[in-house]
Scaffold this motif. Structure first.
Motif, mmCIF file in Angstrom:
data_model
loop_
_atom_site.group_PDB
_atom_site.id
_atom_site.type_symbol
_atom_site.label_atom_id
_atom_site.label_comp_id
_atom_site.label_asym_id
_atom_site.label_seq_id
_atom_site.Cartn_x
_atom_site.Cartn_y
_atom_site.Cartn_z
ATOM 1 N N ILE A 53 1.001 -1.368 0.079
ATOM 2 C CA ILE A 53 -0.110 0.178 0.077
ATOM 3 C C ILE A 53 0.840 1.479 0.115
ATOM 4 C CG2 ILE A 53 -1.748 1.459 1.314
ATOM 5 C CD1 ILE A 53 -2.909 -1.202 2.273
ATOM 6 N N LEU A 54 1.901 1.296 0.783
ATOM 7 C CA LEU A 54 2.944 2.347 0.812
ATOM 8 C C LEU A 54 3.634 2.727 -0.537
ATOM 9 C CD1 LEU A 54 4.524 1.974 4.510
ATOM 10 C CD2 LEU A 54 2.556 3.477 3.684
ATOM 11 N N ASP A 55 4.172 1.633 -1.031
ATOM 12 C CA ASP A 55 4.543 1.802 -2.328
ATOM 13 C C ASP A 55 3.864 2.377 -3.672
ATOM 14 O OD1 ASP A 55 6.978 0.882 -1.021
ATOM 15 O OD2 ASP A 55 7.118 -1.048 -1.655
ATOM 16 N N SER A 56 2.479 1.719 -3.392
ATOM 17 C CA SER A 56 1.435 2.034 -4.499
ATOM 18 C C SER A 56 1.301 3.357 -4.297
ATOM 19 C CB SER A 56 0.389 1.036 -4.180
ATOM 20 O OG SER A 56 0.503 -0.476 -4.281
ATOM 21 N N GLY A 58 3.197 5.790 -3.680
ATOM 22 C CA GLY A 58 4.442 6.596 -3.551
ATOM 23 C C GLY A 58 5.186 6.845 -2.335
ATOM 24 N N LEU A 59 4.982 6.140 -1.327
ATOM 25 C CA LEU A 59 5.488 6.070 0.014
ATOM 26 C C LEU A 59 6.613 5.301 0.239
ATOM 27 C CD1 LEU A 59 2.293 7.004 2.006
ATOM 28 C CD2 LEU A 59 3.609 8.633 1.165
ATOM 29 N N HIS A 102 -5.217 0.107 7.674
ATOM 30 C CA HIS A 102 -5.629 1.392 8.226
ATOM 31 C C HIS A 102 -4.519 2.229 8.803
ATOM 32 C CE1 HIS A 102 -7.998 3.669 11.268
ATOM 33 N NE2 HIS A 102 -6.903 3.790 12.166
ATOM 34 N N GLU A 103 -3.520 1.642 9.159
ATOM 35 C CA GLU A 103 -2.333 2.578 9.645
ATOM 36 C C GLU A 103 -1.513 3.200 8.226
ATOM 37 O OE1 GLU A 103 -1.825 3.514 12.586
ATOM 38 O OE2 GLU A 103 -3.240 1.994 13.467
ATOM 39 N N CYS A 104 -1.520 2.580 7.257
ATOM 40 C CA CYS A 104 -0.993 2.998 5.954
ATOM 41 C C CYS A 104 -1.908 4.051 5.588
ATOM 42 C CB CYS A 104 -1.184 1.879 5.022
ATOM 43 S SG CYS A 104 0.727 0.658 5.293
ATOM 44 N N GLY A 105 -3.229 4.208 5.984
ATOM 45 C CA GLY A 105 -4.297 5.157 5.516
ATOM 46 C C GLY A 105 -3.807 6.187 6.249
ATOM 47 N N HIS A 110 -1.323 12.105 5.589
ATOM 48 C CA HIS A 110 -0.344 13.016 5.963
ATOM 49 C C HIS A 110 0.359 13.318 4.655
ATOM 50 C CE1 HIS A 110 0.410 13.479 10.117
ATOM 51 N NE2 HIS A 110 -0.214 12.107 10.442
ATOM 52 N N ASN A 111 0.474 12.339 3.693
ATOM 53 C CA ASN A 111 0.841 12.645 2.458
ATOM 54 C C ASN A 111 0.164 13.594 1.467
ATOM 55 O OD1 ASN A 111 3.353 12.182 0.344
ATOM 56 N ND2 ASN A 111 1.715 10.843 -0.674
ATOM 57 N N VAL A 112 -1.029 13.483 1.588
ATOM 58 C CA VAL A 112 -1.900 14.262 0.662
ATOM 59 C C VAL A 112 -2.458 15.400 1.427
ATOM 60 C CG1 VAL A 112 -2.788 12.156 -0.565
ATOM 61 C CG2 VAL A 112 -4.174 12.925 1.439
ATOM 62 N N GLY A 113 -1.939 15.540 2.687
ATOM 63 C CA GLY A 113 -2.319 16.814 3.224
ATOM 64 C C GLY A 113 -3.862 16.761 3.872
#
Length: 231
Positions: A53-56, A58-59, A102-105, A110-113
């Protein structure tokens, strides 16, 4: 005035809220135990799903760490790390998959503001002060008959309530993102797997609702005690 901790407002307002919170906490623990026994057909672990999920999104820079305990999972924005508990990290259960997603959510928020999480992050320092000083100030103010101290305690605790109120959309949005990802990317199969993850995350979300109710009950109690003192 009756002793602060055993006044009738405590029994009338706070105790029922605490009971609701206890039921909510029991419910999430029960759901986690139940769906920890249901594995996902593809055999993904919590770590694998989190990394995907993180890699998908861009994290790639967000790390995943293992932490001790059960339901101690969280995202630490200050260090850009998702921490997964022993019960989630290497587990293939649908409960573990739901928690990891959920935690990746939160990391994605944070990434999308995501605006509510910006507000929550901004008021964290004040909330920490409020949760520490609110009740001592109010208690001292009530005992000494110092309305300004009581008012300061109420204001500080109001900030704690605002923090918990803002937490609700943050948590429910993270769960919504998780469930959407789990279905869109075919991580979990429709049916029992998806329903299990959804029930687990819904139960977890309700604990935040219960926490808010408890804080609202405490705030109302402080206000009523202050008004009674003034009368």
């Amino acid at each position: 005035m009756p002793f602060f901790y055993i006044d009738h407002y405590y029994w009338l307002l706070v105790v029922p809220a605490l009971l609701i919170a206890a039921v909510a906490q029991w419910n999430v623990s029960s759901a986690f135990r139940k769906y920890s026994r249901v594995g996902n057909a593809r055999g993904y672990t919590g770590y694998q799903v989190a990394r995907f999920i993180l890699d998908s999104n861009g994290l790639h820079h967000v790390r995943i760490e293992r932490v001790a305990g059960s339901l101690t999972d969280h995202f630490d924005p200050s260090k850009s790390v998702v921490r997964l508990s022993d019960a989630v990290y290497s587990s293939t259960s649908v409960a573990a998959i739901g928690v990891a997603a959920h935690e990746c959510g939160h990391a994605i928020q944070h990434n999308v503001g995501y605006f509510p999480i910006k507000i929550r992050t901004a008021i964290v320092p004040i909330t920490q002060i409020g949760s520490t000083l609110a009740f001592p100030l109010a208690i001292i103010g009530l005992i000494m008959g110092a309305p300004m101290l009581v008012s300061a305690g109420i204001i500080l605790f109001s900030i704690v309530v605002v923090f918990q109120l803002v937490t609700l959309p943050v948590e429910f949005n993270a769960s919504a993102r998780a469930l959407r990802t789990l279905t869109d990317d075919h991580i979990l199969e429709e049916g029992e797997e998806y329903r299990g993850a959804k029930k687990m995350l819904t139960a977890a979300g309700l604990t935040y609702v219960a926490a808010l109710l408890t804080s609202l009950a405490q705030l109302l109690r402080l206000i009523l005690l202050a008004n009674r003192r003034n009368d």
